[in-house]
Design a protein around this motif. Sequence first.
Motif, mmCIF file in Angstrom:
data_model
loop_
_atom_site.group_PDB
_atom_site.id
_atom_site.type_symbol
_atom_site.label_atom_id
_atom_site.label_comp_id
_atom_site.label_asym_id
_atom_site.label_seq_id
_atom_site.Cartn_x
_atom_site.Cartn_y
_atom_site.Cartn_z
ATOM 1 N N THR A 194 -2.659 -16.838 2.231
ATOM 2 C CA THR A 194 -2.249 -15.984 1.112
ATOM 3 C C THR A 194 -2.687 -16.654 -0.179
ATOM 4 O O THR A 194 -3.150 -17.802 -0.172
ATOM 5 C CB THR A 194 -0.721 -15.756 1.074
ATOM 6 O OG1 THR A 194 -0.071 -16.973 0.675
ATOM 7 C CG2 THR A 194 -0.174 -15.297 2.415
ATOM 8 N N GLU A 224 -3.165 -10.662 1.576
ATOM 9 C CA GLU A 224 -4.562 -10.222 1.522
ATOM 10 C C GLU A 224 -4.733 -8.842 0.909
ATOM 11 O O GLU A 224 -5.720 -8.581 0.221
ATOM 12 C CB GLU A 224 -5.169 -10.215 2.918
ATOM 13 C CG GLU A 224 -5.629 -11.551 3.397
ATOM 14 C CD GLU A 224 -6.366 -11.457 4.716
ATOM 15 O OE1 GLU A 224 -6.596 -10.343 5.225
ATOM 16 O OE2 GLU A 224 -6.710 -12.520 5.234
ATOM 17 N N ASP A 225 -3.795 -7.947 1.157
ATOM 18 C CA ASP A 225 -3.915 -6.585 0.638
ATOM 19 C C ASP A 225 -3.406 -6.449 -0.798
ATOM 20 O O ASP A 225 -3.355 -5.351 -1.338
ATOM 21 C CB ASP A 225 -3.204 -5.592 1.552
ATOM 22 C CG ASP A 225 -1.703 -5.822 1.627
ATOM 23 O OD1 ASP A 225 -1.188 -6.772 0.997
ATOM 24 O OD2 ASP A 225 -1.029 -5.057 2.337
ATOM 25 N N GLY A 226 -3.032 -7.562 -1.414
ATOM 26 C CA GLY A 226 -2.571 -7.546 -2.793
ATOM 27 C C GLY A 226 -1.074 -7.398 -2.964
ATOM 28 O O GLY A 226 -0.575 -7.449 -4.083
ATOM 29 N N ARG A 272 6.853 -9.777 6.276
ATOM 30 C CA ARG A 272 5.434 -10.007 6.569
ATOM 31 C C ARG A 272 5.101 -11.492 6.582
ATOM 32 O O ARG A 272 4.357 -11.960 7.437
ATOM 33 C CB ARG A 272 4.568 -9.267 5.557
ATOM 34 C CG ARG A 272 4.666 -7.757 5.737
ATOM 35 C CD ARG A 272 3.856 -7.006 4.719
ATOM 36 N NE ARG A 272 2.426 -7.236 4.907
ATOM 37 C CZ ARG A 272 1.507 -6.820 4.059
ATOM 38 N NH1 ARG A 272 1.846 -6.149 2.975
ATOM 39 N NH2 ARG A 272 0.230 -7.055 4.288
ATOM 40 N N THR A 332 0.594 -13.585 -3.222
ATOM 41 C CA THR A 332 0.144 -12.269 -2.804
ATOM 42 C C THR A 332 -0.526 -12.372 -1.437
ATOM 43 O O THR A 332 -1.185 -13.360 -1.126
ATOM 44 C CB THR A 332 -0.849 -11.646 -3.809
ATOM 45 O OG1 THR A 332 -1.965 -12.507 -3.976
ATOM 46 C CG2 THR A 332 -0.198 -11.395 -5.149
#
Length: 77
Positions: free
Chosen positions: A70, A8-10, A30, A6
């Motif tokens: 991550t 950082e933003d989930g 990404r 995952t």
Amino acid sequence: MLVTGTLEDGAAYEVEITGREDRPVVGSRRVRALVEQHTGRPVLLGPVGPRRPLAAADTAAVLALLRQHTAVVEVRP
């Protein structure tokens, strides 16, 4: 090698680390951008080293970068 994790933003991702200079990861734009941004910068291969510049074809360094930036959940050969 397949890596699941995952960001950082989930957001979940699954990528294949290819070991190819022209396309180091396949599966997530990404994660590919993260690798491109850090290419040439030093990355720690383990908790205390050694440190070496990230090369797109270096699978161990790409995996170390993902572990640093991550939350890696699973690594499959």
